[in-house]
Scaffold this motif. Sequence first.
Motif, short mmCIF file in Angstrom:
data_model
loop_
_atom_site.label_atom_id
_atom_site.label_comp_id
_atom_site.label_asym_id
_atom_site.label_seq_id
_atom_site.Cartn_x
_atom_site.Cartn_y
_atom_site.Cartn_z
N PRO A 219 2.53 -0.84 -6.20
CA PRO A 219 1.53 -0.77 -7.27
C PRO A 219 2.12 -1.26 -8.59
N ASP A 220 1.25 -1.86 -9.42
CA ASP A 220 1.73 -2.41 -10.68
C ASP A 220 0.53 -2.65 -11.60
N PRO A 221 0.71 -2.53 -12.92
CA PRO A 221 -0.40 -2.79 -13.83
C PRO A 221 -0.95 -4.21 -13.76
N ALA A 222 -0.18 -5.15 -13.22
CA ALA A 222 -0.66 -6.53 -13.12
C ALA A 222 -1.77 -6.68 -12.09
N LEU A 223 -1.94 -5.71 -11.19
CA LEU A 223 -2.95 -5.82 -10.15
C LEU A 223 -4.32 -5.45 -10.70
N ARG A 224 -5.28 -6.35 -10.53
CA ARG A 224 -6.64 -6.15 -11.01
C ARG A 224 -7.59 -6.11 -9.81
N PHE A 225 -8.25 -4.99 -9.62
CA PHE A 225 -9.10 -4.83 -8.44
C PHE A 225 -10.57 -5.12 -8.79
N TRP A 226 -11.18 -5.94 -7.95
CA TRP A 226 -12.59 -6.25 -8.11
C TRP A 226 -13.36 -5.67 -6.93
N SER A 227 -14.65 -5.57 -7.07
CA SER A 227 -15.48 -4.99 -6.01
C SER A 227 -16.75 -5.81 -5.87
N GLY A 228 -17.49 -5.50 -4.81
CA GLY A 228 -18.74 -6.20 -4.58
C GLY A 228 -18.55 -7.48 -3.79
N GLU A 229 -19.58 -8.31 -3.79
CA GLU A 229 -19.62 -9.51 -2.95
C GLU A 229 -18.91 -10.70 -3.58
N ALA B 192 3.64 -12.21 -10.41
CA ALA B 192 2.89 -11.77 -11.57
C ALA B 192 3.80 -11.55 -12.78
N HIS B 193 4.94 -10.91 -12.56
CA HIS B 193 5.87 -10.65 -13.66
C HIS B 193 6.48 -11.95 -14.18
N ALA B 194 6.79 -12.88 -13.28
CA ALA B 194 7.44 -14.12 -13.70
C ALA B 194 6.56 -14.94 -14.63
N PHE B 195 5.23 -14.85 -14.43
CA PHE B 195 4.32 -15.68 -15.22
C PHE B 195 3.35 -14.88 -16.08
N ASP B 196 3.58 -13.57 -16.15
CA ASP B 196 2.70 -12.70 -16.93
C ASP B 196 1.24 -12.96 -16.58
N ALA B 197 0.98 -12.99 -15.26
CA ALA B 197 -0.34 -13.35 -14.74
C ALA B 197 -0.95 -12.17 -13.99
N PRO B 198 -2.25 -11.93 -14.13
CA PRO B 198 -2.90 -10.88 -13.34
C PRO B 198 -3.08 -11.31 -11.89
N VAL B 199 -3.09 -10.33 -11.00
CA VAL B 199 -3.33 -10.57 -9.57
C VAL B 199 -4.67 -9.95 -9.21
N HIS B 200 -5.58 -10.77 -8.69
CA HIS B 200 -6.92 -10.30 -8.35
C HIS B 200 -7.00 -9.96 -6.86
N LEU B 201 -7.29 -8.68 -6.58
CA LEU B 201 -7.40 -8.17 -5.21
C LEU B 201 -8.71 -7.42 -5.07
N HIS B 202 -9.25 -7.43 -3.85
CA HIS B 202 -10.48 -6.68 -3.65
C HIS B 202 -10.19 -5.19 -3.50
N GLU B 203 -11.03 -4.39 -4.12
CA GLU B 203 -10.87 -2.94 -4.13
C GLU B 203 -10.80 -2.35 -2.72
N ALA B 204 -11.53 -2.94 -1.76
CA ALA B 204 -11.59 -2.39 -0.41
C ALA B 204 -10.24 -2.42 0.30
N ASP B 205 -9.29 -3.23 -0.19
CA ASP B 205 -7.96 -3.31 0.43
C ASP B 205 -6.88 -2.70 -0.44
N ARG B 206 -7.26 -1.88 -1.40
CA ARG B 206 -6.29 -1.26 -2.31
C ARG B 206 -5.22 -0.46 -1.55
N SER B 207 -5.61 0.20 -0.47
CA SER B 207 -4.66 1.07 0.24
C SER B 207 -3.49 0.31 0.86
#
Length: 278
Positions: free
Chosen positions: A153-163, A133-148
Amino acid sequence: MPARRTSSGAALPICTACGTQYAGPRPDCPVCRDDRQYVPVAGQRWTTLAELRAAGHTAKFAEQGPEVLGIGTTESIAIGQRALLLRTTEGNILWDCPPYLDDSMAEAVADLGGITAIAISHPHFYSVMVEWAHAFDAPVHLHEADRSWVGRPDPALRFWSGETRRLTDELTLINPRIHFPGSAVLHWSAGGGALFSGDVLNVCPDCRWITVMHSYANHIPEHPDAVRRAAELLGRYRFERIYGAWWDRVVTADGNAVLRRSVDRYLAWEGATTHPTD
């Protein structure tokens, strides 16, 4: 798109068994202590990106399908994770993440157009996602249910939820809730359609079947109700190809039919009171 230098987390600990990078020293790896993975008999061991680079690991690039490039290393690291670079009309997407990155690897990806966004199937492929993410200034999309399960942790991580989560007009993340509660597969609608599954749906060695497990390492099957529900959800999408987690594990035709017959076989065996003899 030029890549940045790739040394921000070179000294951070990486579990040698699963490839997860952590924000600082710790006595254990939660990913490996979970029943889907394992702590090796020799015990917990750590490495760093700096040590892996010094050991002479080198990048591997190999075409895996139309506009799909596999990215990993010639020498297997951890569970042998490799990523897929999807070269779409709206920019390159990195699917899953290898546990390695160096400057020459980043420069080669930059020459291909860089990375617009990163999406990951489940925690076994989180690895060094923040480095990418840092090398390419790119967001990382992860599902909220696996946040733990996030080790760094990093600001580049973007958590989504739902189906589902739409990334672009052609790309949709889908949460089938098998293998991990926050598992994701990625549907690409271009052409005949493709499904990128990691080992949430594991493409078998002959590439004519897929299978699912709660734990591949410990041979724990997924619950039949969860498999049935996931198949119904994924059956709403059309796809010819299914890209699995490992090099060259690709279903190249009739992906929807492969999913249906594979799930039927799984449910028949899991639900049978007696099994046929050999």
